[in-house]
Motif scaffolding. Structure first.
Motif, mmCIF file in Angstrom:
data_model
loop_
_atom_site.group_PDB
_atom_site.id
_atom_site.type_symbol
_atom_site.label_atom_id
_atom_site.label_comp_id
_atom_site.label_asym_id
_atom_site.label_seq_id
_atom_site.Cartn_x
_atom_site.Cartn_y
_atom_site.Cartn_z
ATOM 1 N N THR A 1 0.851 -1.192 0.000
ATOM 2 C CA THR A 1 0.000 0.000 0.000
ATOM 3 C C THR A 1 0.885 1.240 0.000
ATOM 4 O O THR A 1 1.892 1.301 0.707
ATOM 5 C CB THR A 1 -0.926 -0.004 1.234
ATOM 6 N N ASP A 2 0.507 2.234 -0.799
ATOM 7 C CA ASP A 2 1.348 3.417 -0.970
ATOM 8 C C ASP A 2 1.042 4.522 0.028
ATOM 9 O O ASP A 2 1.935 5.168 0.561
ATOM 10 C CB ASP A 2 1.180 3.959 -2.402
ATOM 11 N N ILE A 3 -0.249 4.774 0.257
ATOM 12 C CA ILE A 3 -0.671 5.883 1.124
ATOM 13 C C ILE A 3 -1.802 5.396 2.015
ATOM 14 O O ILE A 3 -2.725 4.718 1.549
ATOM 15 C CB ILE A 3 -1.155 7.095 0.291
ATOM 16 N N CYS A 4 -1.730 5.758 3.294
ATOM 17 C CA CYS A 4 -2.820 5.465 4.226
ATOM 18 C C CYS A 4 -3.351 6.779 4.787
ATOM 19 O O CYS A 4 -2.607 7.533 5.424
ATOM 20 C CB CYS A 4 -2.347 4.562 5.361
ATOM 21 N N LEU A 5 -4.616 7.059 4.537
ATOM 22 C CA LEU A 5 -5.275 8.204 5.156
ATOM 23 C C LEU A 5 -5.840 7.717 6.484
ATOM 24 O O LEU A 5 -6.738 6.872 6.515
ATOM 25 C CB LEU A 5 -6.389 8.744 4.251
ATOM 26 N N MET A 6 -5.321 8.240 7.580
ATOM 27 C CA MET A 6 -5.630 7.733 8.912
ATOM 28 C C MET A 6 -6.603 8.674 9.626
ATOM 29 O O MET A 6 -6.279 9.831 9.890
ATOM 30 C CB MET A 6 -4.335 7.591 9.716
ATOM 31 N N SER A 7 -7.788 8.162 9.945
ATOM 32 C CA SER A 7 -8.762 8.949 10.703
ATOM 33 C C SER A 7 -9.423 8.055 11.742
ATOM 34 O O SER A 7 -10.653 7.955 11.813
ATOM 35 C CB SER A 7 -9.807 9.561 9.765
ATOM 36 N N ALA A 8 -8.602 7.420 12.542
ATOM 37 C CA ALA A 8 -9.097 6.442 13.510
ATOM 38 C C ALA A 8 -8.896 6.885 14.955
ATOM 39 O O ALA A 8 -9.114 6.114 15.883
ATOM 40 C CB ALA A 8 -8.397 5.104 13.281
ATOM 41 N N GLY A 9 -8.468 8.154 15.148
ATOM 42 C CA GLY A 9 -8.259 8.662 16.500
ATOM 43 C C GLY A 9 -6.798 8.640 16.911
ATOM 44 O O GLY A 9 -5.981 7.892 16.356
#
Length: 343
Positions: free
Chosen positions: A65-73
């Protein structure tokens, strides 16, 4: 061959918005993966005209995976973002976990795009607080023109900034008022329906709240450490869209007309400033929009070289999801990330 992108926290308000914006803006992804906790595995979320089944963040392999958009706290990000970055995937994190780390760039693409190159130290890039993001978009062009000395900002922040629970509480309390039911307070410290609460996040020793401190610290990190900033953060009974009353003191002289002209040309800004009824933007108009709206620009005669203005933006978009996607676009445009499938 396009990129492989993961969205962690895909079932939340911001995660869903990230998926929507990736599709809207045609991000060059061959594959998009929705991730969340084990409780949400198997749930379905929308990505354009497709439906994605949520996978487990804790067991997902990021090696391709190249990019992870993290919005999990914040706590989830602190645990998982370094592990994801160590697998070669660049994390763009929406929480406050990494914003103040000297080795992690804090980025608003219209404000400090060149700082993004610092991501290689940890493979993590931080997204600013929602109220800071729209503020610095409006401040940057004015600072470049006349050098801001001091910022006094009062925020009027919507309940969506507190997540789905905050939105549900406003809805349920509003309904309870009309039908004379008991009003339950769970998410907020006081009733939010038909009320305003001058308290967001926890209190600090100096009497400011953590939310107010974030605006100060993040503005200094992204714009200029010499700027003096003070903030009062207020929760208001609005579902989507943060508003800010901003007073500015400059080193150099700048008129309201000059400020309007500068902001009309600035990226990410849209000036709507007519001296007439309705000649300004409110949160209702900004919901679902990408730009930061600026209205009520006027000279402040109480200080030398002073201006006052009204700044409004969709906190779920520019304040969170859109900014994260724009950072990903910046990485691609500058060739700082390449699809690993091509390697």
């Amino acid at each position: 061959m396009g990129f492989k992108v993961a969205v962690a926290g895909a079932t939340g308000n911001v995660g869903r918005e990230m998926l929507s914006i990736l599709s809207e803006r045609g991000f060059p992804a061959d594959e998009v993966v929705a991730l969340a906790s084990s409780r949400s595995v198997g749930k379905e979320v929308s990505f354009g005209d497709k439906t994605l089944k949520v996978k487990n963040l804790e067991t997902y392999d990021f090696s391709d995976t190249d990019i992870c958009l993290m919005s999990a706290g914040g706590s989830i990000s602190q645990k998982w973002s370094p592990k994801i970055g160590a697998q070669g995937c660049v994390v763009i994190d929406n929480s406050s976990a990494w914003r103040y780390d000297a080795d992690v760039p804090l980025i608003v693409p219209e404000v400090n795009p060149d700082a993004v190159t610092g991501f290689t130290k940890r493979n993590i890039i931080a997204n600013p607080n929602c109220s800071t993001a729209q503020l610095v978009v409006a401040l940057k062009p004015l600072h470049d023109a006349a050098t801001i000395k001091r910022v006094v900002v009062s925020t009027y922040q919507s309940v969506s900034g507190a997540g789905k629970d905050g939105m549900d509480e406003l809805f349920n309390q509003t309904r309870a008022v009309f039908v004379a039911d008991p009003i339950e307070t769970k998410k907020f410290t006081k009733r939010i329906a038909f009320n305003v609460i001058p308290h967001i996040d926890s209190f600090m020793e100096d009497g400011y709240t953590k939310e107010e401190w974030k605006v100060l610290a993040e503005t200094k990190k992204m714009l200029d450490p010499k700027i003096k900033v003070t903030c009062t953060a207020v929760r208001v009974p609005v579902f989507v869209g943060h508003s800010e009353a901003v007073n500015l003191e400059f080193e150099k002289e700048i008129t309201a007309d000059e400020a309007r002209d500068i902001l009309r040309e600035a990226p990410g800004c849209l000036v709507v400033d007519k001296h007439e009824d309705g000649g300004y933007v409110t949160p209702v108009e900004c919901a679902g929009e990408d730009v930061t709206y600026i209205s009520r620009i006027r000279e402040d005669a109480t200080v030398e070289n002073g201006l006052a203005m009204w700044v409004v933006s969709d906190n779920l978009r520019k304040g969170a999801a859109l900014n994260a996607v724009q950072i990903a676009e910046l990485l691609v445009e500058r060739n700082l990330v390449k699809p690993r499938a091509l390697a």
